[in-house]
Design a protein around this motif. Structure first.
Motif, mmCIF file in Angstrom:
data_model
loop_
_atom_site.group_PDB
_atom_site.id
_atom_site.type_symbol
_atom_site.label_atom_id
_atom_site.label_comp_id
_atom_site.label_asym_id
_atom_site.label_seq_id
_atom_site.Cartn_x
_atom_site.Cartn_y
_atom_site.Cartn_z
ATOM 1 N N PRO A 268 0.845 -1.230 0.086
ATOM 2 C CA PRO A 268 0.041 -0.119 -0.038
ATOM 3 C C PRO A 268 0.823 1.222 0.022
ATOM 4 O O PRO A 268 1.940 1.370 0.629
ATOM 5 N N GLU A 269 0.372 2.221 -0.618
ATOM 6 C CA GLU A 269 0.835 3.789 -0.402
ATOM 7 C C GLU A 269 0.427 4.482 0.737
ATOM 8 O O GLU A 269 -0.424 4.969 0.828
ATOM 9 N N ASN A 270 1.344 4.300 1.712
ATOM 10 C CA ASN A 270 1.064 5.067 2.831
ATOM 11 C C ASN A 270 2.559 5.372 3.507
ATOM 12 O O ASN A 270 3.423 5.390 2.923
ATOM 13 N N ASP A 271 2.184 6.130 4.831
ATOM 14 C CA ASP A 271 3.391 6.577 5.667
ATOM 15 C C ASP A 271 4.113 5.490 6.268
ATOM 16 O O ASP A 271 5.259 5.762 6.946
ATOM 17 N N LEU A 272 3.585 4.060 6.024
ATOM 18 C CA LEU A 272 4.305 3.056 6.778
ATOM 19 C C LEU A 272 5.729 2.503 5.886
ATOM 20 O O LEU A 272 6.711 2.061 6.530
#
Length: 319
Positions: free
Chosen positions: A23-27
């Motif tokens: 996923p494209e996220n801040d993780l």
């Protein structure tokens, strides 16, 4: 944040599939190290431009998967690092498992290495057997965190995937991948197992390894088998030196797989004798009499003959 390092060579479609499962996220921050692919990267670049968490680095010459991973480590600056191969993929909602795992390690900076249960499949989507050895290691430790099971987890889970590594542990101990054509991950994994202060084992599946019977990672050659044998000898020398003879013996490492493959791949008698001499010189048992079962060996030989292929590097030889 977790950095995911992916070496790539001529596998654009599968790499895009892998990226689609992250996923494209801040993780996550993703580093793709392309190893001078001859295949067009246009579709990959078109996919990446839509993402904010992917960097593509292009090598100016082919250097191998180990060197690609080392470059990724130099670029990495997150607390945790993971490795993926371009033809594998992550499972749905794996990021939630990762988030939960990170929460477990807050204020526990002594945990340097985290293992997850792996799975594998063939290109047709059916489950394969490539992960079984590592799955058994994880489950045995989860059910019984004894000294022997801990040793097996640290020193026999010799592939880089389905793990999280604390980056400072790698950096502070000067650990890197061997820049060789096969088994570049064996000594990296072994050294991480040795230097990790504490380990954590999560019996949850986050990653699927693809067993592609037609790829270079599964085809056998005399040269590559010989190179793998040399790495195996170095691995044993390292363990014996750093663990001592008592703990080393508890691992029950034996060399009959190499002898079987040498025979199946028509090594000369002279070459097989040289292999035996090298094992004896380095105190490597050919077979463990404690765990010997004729049926087990017979089944292993039958399986090898049936496949007529040898899975060379559980993860590292993707080119």
């Amino acid at each position: 944040m977790i950095d995911i390092i992916i070496p790539h060579f001529n596998s654009v479609k599968k790499l895009i599939k892998l990226l689609s499962t992250i996923p494209e996220n801040d993780l996550f921050k993703i580093y793709i190290i392309d190893d001078f692919s001859s295949e067009s990267l246009v579709s990959l670049e078109e996919f990446i431009v839509k993402r904010n968490n992917v960097d593509l680095i292009k090598n100016e010459k082919n250097v191998g998967a180990g060197a690609c991973r080392n470059l990724g480590l130099k670029l990495s600056n997150s607390e945790w690092v993971m490795f993926a191969d371009a033809d594998d993929f992550f499972l749905k909602d794996f990021d939630e498992i990762i988030r939960d795992t990170i929460l477990q390690t807050i204020d526990k900076d002594y945990i340097d290495l985290i293992f997850f249960t792996p799975i594998s499949c063939n290109e047709d989507g059916n489950e394969s057997n490539r992960h079984i050895h590592y799955e058994n290691i994880v489950k045995k430790y989860v059910n019984d965190p004894s000294e022997v099971n801990a040793l097996n987890l640290r020193y026999k889970f010799v592939v880089p995937w389905s793990k999280m590594y604390r980056r400072s542990m790698i950096e502070n101990n000067g650990i890197f991948f061997d820049e060789v054509s096969v088994a570049n991950d064996v000594m990296f994994s072994t050294k991480c197992g040795l230097k990790a202060k504490e380990i954590l084992c999560i019996d949850k599946i986050i990653y699927c390894v693809l067993k592609d019977s037609g790829s270079l990672t599964t085809m056998i050659s005399k040269q590559k088998l010989s190179q793998r044998f040399d790495v195996f000898v170095s691995y044993n020398q390292f363990l014996l030196k750093n663990l001592g003879e008592v703990k080393y013996k508890k691992l029950g490492i034996v060399g009959y797989d190499f002898l079987l493959n040498a025979y199946i791949n028509k090594y000369s008698s002279k070459d097989i004798i040289q292999m035996l001499k090298k094992m004896k010189k380095n105190k490597i048992k050919i077979i463990s009499t404690k765990n010997f079962r004729f049926v087990k060996i017979k089944n292993k030989v039958s399986k090898m003959l049936e496949n007529t292929k040898y899975q060379e590097d559980e993860s590292g030889d993707n080119q």
